[in-house]
Design a protein around this motif. Structure first.
Motif, PDB file in Angstrom:
ATOM      1  N   THR A 129       0.815  -0.500   0.120  1.00 52.53           N
ATOM      2  CA  THR A 129       0.247   0.051  -0.017  1.00 52.53           C
ATOM      3  C   THR A 129       0.823   1.266   0.083  1.00 52.53           C
ATOM      4  OG1 THR A 129      -1.823  -1.351   1.202  1.00 52.53           O
ATOM      5  CG2 THR A 129      -2.393   0.922   1.262  1.00 52.53           C
ATOM      6  N   CYS A 130       1.487   1.443   1.220  1.00 54.92           N
ATOM      7  CA  CYS A 130       1.945   2.661   1.021  1.00 54.92           C
ATOM      8  C   CYS A 130       3.179   3.234   0.266  1.00 54.92           C
ATOM      9  CB  CYS A 130       2.931   2.862   2.913  1.00 54.92           C
ATOM     10  SG  CYS A 130       1.517   2.732   3.959  1.00 54.92           S
ATOM     11  N   PRO A 131       3.847   2.304  -0.203  1.00 53.50           N
ATOM     12  CA  PRO A 131       5.172   2.104  -1.492  1.00 53.50           C
ATOM     13  C   PRO A 131       4.004   2.986  -2.552  1.00 53.50           C
ATOM     14  CG  PRO A 131       5.268   0.815  -0.214  1.00 53.50           C
ATOM     15  CD  PRO A 131       4.311   0.995   0.363  1.00 53.50           C
TER      16      PRO A 131
ATOM     17  N   ASN B 217       5.426  -0.756   4.140  1.00 55.88           N
ATOM     18  CA  ASN B 217       4.191  -0.116   5.364  1.00 55.88           C
ATOM     19  C   ASN B 217       5.213   0.016   6.108  1.00 55.88           C
ATOM     20  OD1 ASN B 217       2.373  -0.257   3.134  1.00 55.88           O
ATOM     21  ND2 ASN B 217       1.779  -2.476   3.573  1.00 55.88           N
ATOM     22  N   GLY B 218       6.205  -0.178   7.028  1.00 51.66           N
ATOM     23  CA  GLY B 218       6.311   0.566   7.951  1.00 51.66           C
ATOM     24  C   GLY B 218       8.756  -0.591   7.531  1.00 51.66           C
ATOM     25  N   TRP B 219       8.957   0.331   8.781  1.00 56.55           N
ATOM     26  CA  TRP B 219      10.901   0.103   8.414  1.00 56.55           C
ATOM     27  C   TRP B 219      11.461  -0.147  10.190  1.00 56.55           C
ATOM     28  CZ3 TRP B 219       8.270   3.696   5.299  1.00 56.55           C
ATOM     29  CH2 TRP B 219       8.661   4.701   5.865  1.00 56.55           C
ATOM     30  N   TYR B 220      12.709   0.063  10.221  1.00 56.71           N
ATOM     31  CA  TYR B 220      13.336   0.115  11.393  1.00 56.71           C
ATOM     32  C   TYR B 220      14.113   1.273  11.376  1.00 56.71           C
ATOM     33  CZ  TYR B 220      16.524  -1.002  14.934  1.00 56.71           C
ATOM     34  OH  TYR B 220      17.844  -1.025  15.667  1.00 56.71           O
ATOM     35  N   ASP B 221      13.492   2.013  12.941  1.00 53.96           N
ATOM     36  CA  ASP B 221      14.395   3.121  12.992  1.00 53.96           C
ATOM     37  C   ASP B 221      14.934   3.061  13.928  1.00 53.96           C
ATOM     38  OD1 ASP B 221      15.053   6.074  14.425  1.00 53.96           O
ATOM     39  OD2 ASP B 221      12.469   6.826  13.792  1.00 53.96           O
TER      40      ASP B 221
ATOM     41  N   GLN C  97      13.330   1.251  16.686  1.00 49.89           N
ATOM     42  CA  GLN C  97      12.263   0.572  17.038  1.00 49.89           C
ATOM     43  C   GLN C  97      12.066   0.193  15.399  1.00 49.89           C
ATOM     44  OE1 GLN C  97       9.656   2.908  19.074  1.00 49.89           O
ATOM     45  NE2 GLN C  97      10.853   3.009  21.041  1.00 49.89           N
ATOM     46  N   VAL C  98      10.801  -0.850  15.746  1.00 48.61           N
ATOM     47  CA  VAL C  98      10.025  -1.349  14.351  1.00 48.61           C
ATOM     48  C   VAL C  98       8.638  -0.385  14.378  1.00 48.61           C
ATOM     49  CG1 VAL C  98       9.006  -2.906  13.090  1.00 48.61           C
ATOM     50  CG2 VAL C  98      11.335  -3.292  14.081  1.00 48.61           C
ATOM     51  N   LYS C  99       8.531   0.661  13.133  1.00 49.43           N
ATOM     52  CA  LYS C  99       7.372   1.292  13.128  1.00 49.43           C
ATOM     53  C   LYS C  99       6.302   1.260  11.460  1.00 49.43           C
ATOM     54  CE  LYS C  99       9.635   5.166  15.546  1.00 49.43           C
ATOM     55  NZ  LYS C  99      10.216   6.725  15.876  1.00 49.43           N
ATOM     56  N   PHE C 100       5.102   1.035  12.066  1.00 42.56           N
ATOM     57  CA  PHE C 100       4.051   0.280  10.744  1.00 42.56           C
ATOM     58  C   PHE C 100       3.105   1.221  10.950  1.00 42.56           C
ATOM     59  CE2 PHE C 100       6.370  -2.975   9.687  1.00 42.56           C
ATOM     60  CZ  PHE C 100       5.851  -3.711   8.785  1.00 42.56           C
ATOM     61  N   TRP C 101       2.624   1.695   9.652  1.00 46.38           N
ATOM     62  CA  TRP C 101       1.326   2.886   9.127  1.00 46.38           C
ATOM     63  C   TRP C 101       1.250   3.931  10.061  1.00 46.38           C
ATOM     64  CZ3 TRP C 101      -0.336   0.209   5.041  1.00 46.38           C
ATOM     65  CH2 TRP C 101      -0.500  -1.150   5.425  1.00 46.38           C
TER      66      TRP C 101
ATOM     67  N   PHE D 148      -0.044  -9.437  22.128  1.00 50.44           N
ATOM     68  CA  PHE D 148      -0.411  -8.349  21.439  1.00 50.44           C
ATOM     69  C   PHE D 148      -0.568  -9.260  19.809  1.00 50.44           C
ATOM     70  CE2 PHE D 148       3.953  -7.005  21.138  1.00 50.44           C
ATOM     71  CZ  PHE D 148       4.259  -7.499  19.948  1.00 50.44           C
ATOM     72  N   ALA D 149       0.338 -10.384  19.622  1.00 51.34           N
ATOM     73  CA  ALA D 149       0.084 -11.037  18.905  1.00 51.34           C
ATOM     74  C   ALA D 149      -1.524 -12.095  18.768  1.00 51.34           C
ATOM     75  CB  ALA D 149       0.915 -12.991  19.124  1.00 51.34           C
ATOM     76  N   ARG D 150      -2.264 -12.059  19.411  1.00 50.12           N
ATOM     77  CA  ARG D 150      -3.127 -12.330  19.315  1.00 50.12           C
ATOM     78  C   ARG D 150      -4.405 -11.112  19.344  1.00 50.12           C
ATOM     79  NH1 ARG D 150      -3.836 -18.144  20.192  1.00 50.12           N
ATOM     80  NH2 ARG D 150      -1.212 -18.881  21.424  1.00 50.12           N
ATOM     81  N   MET D 151      -3.856 -10.153  18.836  1.00 46.74           N
ATOM     82  CA  MET D 151      -5.050  -9.657  19.274  1.00 46.74           C
ATOM     83  C   MET D 151      -4.335  -8.514  17.785  1.00 46.74           C
ATOM     84  SD  MET D 151      -4.426  -7.817  22.496  1.00 46.74           S
ATOM     85  CE  MET D 151      -4.918  -6.381  23.167  1.00 46.74           C
ATOM     86  N   VAL D 152      -6.040  -7.645  17.314  1.00 46.52           N
ATOM     87  CA  VAL D 152      -5.744  -6.417  16.381  1.00 46.52           C
ATOM     88  C   VAL D 152      -5.063  -5.699  16.813  1.00 46.52           C
ATOM     89  CG1 VAL D 152      -6.063  -4.868  14.421  1.00 46.52           C
ATOM     90  CG2 VAL D 152      -7.630  -7.414  14.530  1.00 46.52           C
ATOM     91  N   GLU D 153      -3.928  -5.668  15.895  1.00 47.18           N
ATOM     92  CA  GLU D 153      -2.499  -4.308  16.726  1.00 47.18           C
ATOM     93  C   GLU D 153      -1.181  -4.007  15.485  1.00 47.18           C
ATOM     94  OE1 GLU D 153      -2.072  -3.129  19.985  1.00 47.18           O
ATOM     95  OE2 GLU D 153      -3.186  -3.151  20.893  1.00 47.18           O
ATOM     96  N   ILE D 154      -1.504  -2.936  14.828  1.00 50.38           N
ATOM     97  CA  ILE D 154      -1.008  -3.018  13.274  1.00 50.38           C
ATOM     98  C   ILE D 154       0.205  -1.993  13.743  1.00 50.38           C
ATOM     99  CG2 ILE D 154      -2.912  -2.670  12.081  1.00 50.38           C
ATOM    100  CD1 ILE D 154      -3.390  -0.022  12.248  1.00 50.38           C
TER     101      ILE D 154
END
Length: 461
Positions: A45-47, A66-70, A75-79, A358-364
């Motif tokens: 999506t984002c690219p 859609n996300g990358w490593y800062d 930290q990995v940052k998405f969306w 959070f793996a079992r949750m919607v946590e984008i």
């Protein structure tokens, strides 16, 4: 400038257009002109959106996934949402320079916040102190938020993404686009319609079970085409990528961990990826994974591990990333591309019992990679509706709750994207209502920008 509307129908391809369940879009294509669009790599999506809106590849606009490593914050940052992350001028910037009366409305295209677009609408949930997540939107101007939700109801966030994602979110966006046209009549509207994407990832593009989703988004598009045509707008329908059938999830982070390259830390009974302490780790995003090396001396070892992993088609180092326009400081030192039938999970734990909550949750935002399993309810749950009802009861009582219903099984996913499709029939496309525009059989993704600008500059009715 001439009024133009762009419908971004995510996942639409020539192959799907041939289905009898999309008569309105088929008719629109037959009456206008259409072409397929070559892929942005990564085709996510984002690219892709950044390429369409800037006319440049990720090496220039900087949106490498859609996300990358800062690397500064480790930290990995998405969306993320700030438009300042896109490092090139946007279509609306160019249009404003050409015509000071030009106005633009951006509905749900990404990097939506703090741009020069005159009207913006994007998801922005409220996270309360008691742990709840409440549906909401961010808008510019700010009062547009209240006006839209008074007219249309609260934005259906939980139908925009997650196990309950369905046509309701795309219908809400479509109705919001109509209101903005009636209230403000912008020169350009960019309208994001994601519904088809969900069905294709859940079911795969070759399944007959996607037919209802095709019909639903076709109806929404047909209604918008009729509405905006009556307002003397020229309409463009485009898509970002085609979804390919997949049957093989690849767990690169588990591979790196088994070889002592990835580190975790324990927190509240689960394991968290410790990106800053890892020698190497992967940021997985559909069929592409940026592999970051905090220890450059392990590059050859990591490359050998990746190229010998079943389902990995190519491994690109910093030099070979130039061939696809992905050579940017935000990219990993290595980039893995999956085979067409495979995709990359973010999973880094070796036993499901050690997965974080959070793996079992919607946590984008908390997951260090994209997780399409968020589109499913865990099939292992007994009486899932009863469980969800109990969780929601806690929410309505303003008690803390955890919606732990997402599976940890990548094999459930039947469709993915990110690499070049096998054929033009599986490619993204662009359809225009303008019959006077000459289009080749295929255009480069960087050409979309110029085509949109050409439409805007065409003579008025």
């Amino acid at each position: 400038m001439r009024k133009t509307v762009v419908l971004n129908v995510v996942g639409l391809t020539p192959a799907l257009m041939q289905a009898q369940h999309m008569p309105r879009l088929r008719q629109f294509a037959d009456q206008g002109r259409w072409t397929s669009i070559g892929p942005v790599i990564p085709a996510v999506t984002c690219p892709v959106q950044a390429t369409y809106l800037t006319g440049t590849l990720p090496r220039e606009h900087g949106i490498v996934a859609n996300g990358w490593y800062d690397t500064e914050e480790c930290q990995v940052k998405f969306w993320r949402q700030s438009n300042q992350l896109v490092q090139k001028p946007k279509l609306w910037d160019a249009a404003k320079r050409l015509d000071s009366s030009f106005t633009c409305a951006n509905l749900f295209w990404w990097f939506n916040m703090y741009s020069a677009a005159d009207f913006s609408v994007t998801p922005r949930p409220i996270y309360t102190a008691d742990g709840r997540k409440l549906p909401d939107i961010y808008t510019h101007p700010a009062d547009l938020r209240d006006r839209l939700q008074q007219e249309l109801g609260t934005f259906p966030l939980f139908h925009f993404w997650g196990p309950a994602a369905d046509i309701r979110s795309s219908r809400w966006i479509a109705e919001a686009a109509k209101r903005i046209e009636q209230w403000h009549a912008p020169t350009l509207q960019l309208i994001y319609l994601p519904h088809l994407d969900y069905a294709l990832q859940r079911l795969g593009p070759d399944s007959e079970a996607i037919y209802p989703a095709l019909a639903e988004i076709d109806q929404v598009c047909g209604d918008l085409i009729d509405f905006f045509t009556s307002r003397q707008a020229q309409v463009i329908v485009l898509s970002e990528y085609g979804i390919q059938p997949v049957n093989r999830p690849i767990h690169l982070n588990r591979l790196l961990r088994r070889h002592g390259l990835l580190q975790v830390r324990r927190e509240q009974g689960g394991e968290l990826l410790d990106a800053g302490a890892s020698r190497a780790f992967a940021v997985a995003d559909h069929q592409i994974a940026h592999v970051y090396l905090n220890d450059p001396t392990c590059l050859d070892q990591v490359r050998r591990l990746l190229v010998t992993t079943p389902g990995v088609a190519r491994v690109l180092d910093s030099q070979s990333q130039k061939s696809i326009g992905l050579d940017h400081p935000r990219s990993g030192q290595l980039v893995a591309l999956a085979e067409n039938d495979s995709w990359f999970t973010y999973y880094y734990w070796l036993e499901d019992a050690q997965a974080p909550e959070f793996a079992r949750m919607v946590e984008i935002h908390r997951k260090p990679g994209y997780d399409p399993a968020e589109l499913f309810i865990d099939p292992a749950l007994r009486f899932p509706k009863l469980k969800i009802a109990g969780i929601l009861a806690r929410k309505f009582l303003h008690l803390r709750y955890l919606m732990k219903v997402i599976p940890l099984d990548g094999s459930l996913v039947k469709g993915s994207h990110g690499v070049a499709p096998r054929s033009i029939q599986q490619s993204p496309l662009l359809i225009t209502s303008r019959r006077d525009i000459a289009l080749t059989q295929r255009i480069a993704p960087t050409q979309v920008y110029g085509l949109l600008l050409d439409h805007l500059q065409s003579p008025r009715f």
